[in-house]
Design an enzyme around this catalytic site. Structure first.
Site, PDB file in Angstrom:
ATOM      1  N   ASN A   1      36.256  34.742  30.783  1.00 27.40           N
ATOM      2  CA  ASN A   1      37.641  35.428  31.478  1.00 27.40           C
ATOM      3  C   ASN A   1      37.198  35.001  32.987  1.00 27.40           C
ATOM      4  O   ASN A   1      36.585  35.797  33.648  1.00 27.40           O
ATOM      5  CB  ASN A   1      37.604  36.708  31.313  1.00 27.40           C
ATOM      6  CG  ASN A   1      38.672  37.368  31.975  1.00 27.40           C
ATOM      7  OD1 ASN A   1      39.670  36.757  32.618  1.00 27.40           O
ATOM      8  ND2 ASN A   1      38.799  38.732  32.110  1.00 27.40           N
ATOM      9  N   TRP A   2      37.897  33.981  33.740  1.00 26.50           N
ATOM     10  CA  TRP A   2      37.813  33.627  35.049  1.00 26.50           C
ATOM     11  C   TRP A   2      38.473  34.817  35.925  1.00 26.50           C
ATOM     12  O   TRP A   2      38.289  34.623  37.328  1.00 26.50           O
ATOM     13  CB  TRP A   2      38.398  32.480  35.192  1.00 26.50           C
ATOM     14  CG  TRP A   2      37.484  31.113  34.638  1.00 26.50           C
ATOM     15  CD1 TRP A   2      36.571  31.109  33.938  1.00 26.50           C
ATOM     16  CD2 TRP A   2      37.858  29.657  34.817  1.00 26.50           C
ATOM     17  NE1 TRP A   2      36.076  29.953  33.582  1.00 26.50           N
ATOM     18  CE2 TRP A   2      36.959  28.741  34.045  1.00 26.50           C
ATOM     19  CE3 TRP A   2      38.908  28.823  35.230  1.00 26.50           C
ATOM     20  CZ2 TRP A   2      36.852  27.340  34.140  1.00 26.50           C
ATOM     21  CZ3 TRP A   2      38.822  27.604  35.224  1.00 26.50           C
ATOM     22  CH2 TRP A   2      37.835  26.949  34.502  1.00 26.50           C
ATOM     23  N   LYS A   3      39.143  35.413  35.225  1.00 25.28           N
ATOM     24  CA  LYS A   3      39.896  36.579  36.245  1.00 25.28           C
ATOM     25  C   LYS A   3      40.800  35.643  37.071  1.00 25.28           C
ATOM     26  O   LYS A   3      41.202  34.700  36.954  1.00 25.28           O
ATOM     27  CB  LYS A   3      39.183  37.488  36.917  1.00 25.28           C
ATOM     28  CG  LYS A   3      38.308  38.436  35.476  1.00 25.28           C
ATOM     29  CD  LYS A   3      37.587  39.669  36.006  1.00 25.28           C
ATOM     30  CE  LYS A   3      36.872  39.987  34.941  1.00 25.28           C
ATOM     31  NZ  LYS A   3      36.356  41.327  35.110  1.00 25.28           N
TER      32      LYS A   3
ATOM     33  N   HIS B   1      43.016  44.176  28.794  1.00 26.33           N
ATOM     34  CA  HIS B   1      41.983  44.285  29.478  1.00 26.33           C
ATOM     35  C   HIS B   1      41.850  45.664  30.472  1.00 26.33           C
ATOM     36  O   HIS B   1      43.133  45.925  31.188  1.00 26.33           O
ATOM     37  CB  HIS B   1      41.763  43.336  30.534  1.00 26.33           C
ATOM     38  CG  HIS B   1      40.384  42.899  31.177  1.00 26.33           C
ATOM     39  ND1 HIS B   1      39.962  43.665  32.258  1.00 26.33           N
ATOM     40  CD2 HIS B   1      39.329  42.345  30.909  1.00 26.33           C
ATOM     41  CE1 HIS B   1      38.839  43.426  32.647  1.00 26.33           C
ATOM     42  NE2 HIS B   1      38.430  42.429  31.657  1.00 26.33           N
TER      43      HIS B   1
ATOM     44  N   GLU C   1      41.150  46.086  33.477  1.00 32.03           N
ATOM     45  CA  GLU C   1      41.845  45.693  34.720  1.00 32.03           C
ATOM     46  C   GLU C   1      43.481  46.175  34.635  1.00 32.03           C
ATOM     47  O   GLU C   1      43.988  46.309  35.739  1.00 32.03           O
ATOM     48  CB  GLU C   1      41.362  44.464  35.463  1.00 32.03           C
ATOM     49  CG  GLU C   1      39.883  44.718  35.947  1.00 32.03           C
ATOM     50  CD  GLU C   1      39.188  43.436  35.830  1.00 32.03           C
ATOM     51  OE1 GLU C   1      39.742  42.333  35.816  1.00 32.03           O
ATOM     52  OE2 GLU C   1      37.935  43.584  35.786  1.00 32.03           O
TER      53      GLU C   1
ATOM     54  N   GLU D   1      34.387  46.823  25.881  1.00 32.33           N
ATOM     55  CA  GLU D   1      34.081  46.535  27.431  1.00 32.33           C
ATOM     56  C   GLU D   1      34.050  47.929  28.266  1.00 32.33           C
ATOM     57  O   GLU D   1      35.045  48.585  28.562  1.00 32.33           O
ATOM     58  CB  GLU D   1      34.945  45.679  28.217  1.00 32.33           C
ATOM     59  CG  GLU D   1      35.045  44.210  27.748  1.00 32.33           C
ATOM     60  CD  GLU D   1      35.723  43.513  28.754  1.00 32.33           C
ATOM     61  OE1 GLU D   1      34.809  42.591  29.029  1.00 32.33           O
ATOM     62  OE2 GLU D   1      36.886  43.718  29.098  1.00 32.33           O
TER      63      GLU D   1
ATOM     64  N   GLY E   1      31.570  44.108  36.168  1.00 32.48           N
ATOM     65  CA  GLY E   1      31.561  43.744  37.433  1.00 32.48           C
ATOM     66  C   GLY E   1      30.719  44.546  38.278  1.00 32.48           C
ATOM     67  O   GLY E   1      30.644  44.300  39.603  1.00 32.48           O
TER      68      GLY E   1
ATOM     69  N   SER F   1      29.384  42.951  32.514  1.00 32.32           N
ATOM     70  CA  SER F   1      27.929  42.390  33.341  1.00 32.32           C
ATOM     71  C   SER F   1      27.302  41.585  32.392  1.00 32.32           C
ATOM     72  O   SER F   1      25.988  41.426  32.676  1.00 32.32           O
ATOM     73  CB  SER F   1      27.256  43.378  33.956  1.00 32.32           C
ATOM     74  OG  SER F   1      28.163  43.889  35.022  1.00 32.32           O
TER      75      SER F   1
ATOM     76  N   GLY G   1      33.023  37.744  32.499  1.00 34.35           N
ATOM     77  CA  GLY G   1      33.803  37.373  33.665  1.00 34.35           C
ATOM     78  C   GLY G   1      32.717  36.482  34.803  1.00 34.35           C
ATOM     79  O   GLY G   1      32.688  35.406  34.603  1.00 34.35           O
ATOM     80  N   GLY G   2      32.315  37.316  35.582  1.00 29.85           N
ATOM     81  CA  GLY G   2      31.312  36.605  36.678  1.00 29.85           C
ATOM     82  C   GLY G   2      30.590  35.604  36.029  1.00 29.85           C
ATOM     83  O   GLY G   2      30.495  34.339  36.865  1.00 29.85           O
TER      84      GLY G   2
HETATM   85  O1  LIG Z   1      36.625  40.029  30.918  1.00 28.35           O
HETATM   86  C1  LIG Z   1      35.278  40.184  31.258  1.00 28.35           C
HETATM   87  C2  LIG Z   1      34.989  41.638  31.806  1.00 28.35           C
HETATM   88  O2  LIG Z   1      35.911  42.275  32.411  1.00 28.35           O
HETATM   89  C3  LIG Z   1      33.563  41.572  32.165  1.00 28.35           C
HETATM   90  O3  LIG Z   1      33.382  41.138  33.594  1.00 28.35           O
HETATM   91  P1  LIG Z   1      32.021  40.737  34.213  1.00 28.35           P
HETATM   92  O4  LIG Z   1      31.436  39.836  33.237  1.00 28.35           O
HETATM   93  O5  LIG Z   1      32.409  40.200  35.392  1.00 28.35           O
HETATM   94  O6  LIG Z   1      31.273  42.106  34.274  1.00 28.35           O
END
Ligand SMILES: O=C[C@H](O)COP(=O)(O)O
Length: 250
Positions: A9-11, A95, A97, A167, A173, A212, A233-234
């Site tokens: 997930n590139w957000k 999600h 967020e 999650e 994050g 994370s 994500g990150g």
């Molecule tokens: O969609 C991915 C999640 O929100 C995890 O994000 P993260 O790997 O940056 O903690």
């Protein structure tokens, strides 16, 4: 055997140039990914760019969100049919967020899942508790409420095509991932809940972990019996991390 599902997930990150570099690096290792299904979820404007790079590879395309309506006066929104037209196979729904920043309720999330499925997309239902809820001992109740609202709305038959992503919000994050034991405990609880509804589905459904995940902690997490893959994500923005995670021996 169930394939390991890895969803990047590139957000709201990326640029045409940065994406190109990442995608070129990914294409160098994509053919070694027989045991995993890798899905990239870029921001909407980059769907076409990612799609073009992915031609001829076994990497799949996903979206980060979808609207709960078919079409009409919903300025700024994107429908499931549009995502399908852009070759998306998956879509993230609910999600944390989106739940927190865009007030998405379980009811709206259930509607989005229906839209996604009607268009032939695989919905990835994101669930998880906040730190406050965990500390109060409410994590299980919150997670089961998020799950049962959707199942009651769409029905168990449709739910069979849903992927679940657990999650914990406190791990997203923050660099503070759930320990493998903490994650496994929740994944097991989710699978047991599904078992109570449909024993066969409890074996076939994919339950991903997110929060994370990186190239260091992924190896222990994926060894857990009830963790079927990752939503991350990150680390998905770094080709080296992505490659290491995708090549883990499951
Ligand atoms: O969609 C991915 C999640 O929100 C995890 O994000 P993260 O790997 O940056 O903690």
């Amino acid at each position: 055997m169930k394939q390991t599902l890895i969803i990047a997930n590139w957000k709201m990150n990326g640029s045409i140039l940065a994406n190109s570099k990442l995608l070129i690096a990914m294409l160098k290792f994509h053919n070694k990914l027989q045991h995993v299904e890798l899905v990239i979820c870029p921001p909407f404007p980059y769907l076409h760019q990612v799609k073009e790079y992915m031609v001829g590879s076994n990497i799949k395309l996903g979206a980060q969100n979808v609207n709960e309506n078919n079409s009409g006066a919903f300025t700024g929104e994107v429908s499931a049919d549009m995502l399908k037209e852009f070759s998306c196979r998956y879509v993230l729904i609910g999600h944390s967020e989106r739940r927190a920043l865009f007030q998405e309720s379980n009811d709206i999330i259930a509607k989005k899942i229906t839209q996604a499925m009607d268009a032939g997309l695989t919905p990835v239902l994101c669930i998880g508790e906040s730190l406050e809820q965990r500390e109060k001992g409410d994590a299980q109740a919150v997670i089961l409420e998020q799950l049962s609202c959707v199942i009651n709305d769409i029905g168990l038959k449709k739910f069979k095509s849903v992927v679940i992503a657990y999650e914990p919000i406190w791990a997203i994050g923050t660099g503070q991932t759930a320990s493998p034991e903490q994650a496994q405990k929740v994944h097991r609880m989710i699978r047991q809940y599904i078992y109570g509804l449909d024993p066969i589905l409890s074996k076939s459904i994919s339950i991903l972990y997110g929060g994370s995940v990186n190239e260091i902690n992924a190896a222990e997490l994926i060894k857990q019996k009830d963790i079927d893959g990752f939503l991350f994500g990150g680390a998905s923005l770094k080709s080296d991390s992505l490659e290491t995670i995708c090549k883990l021996k499951i």
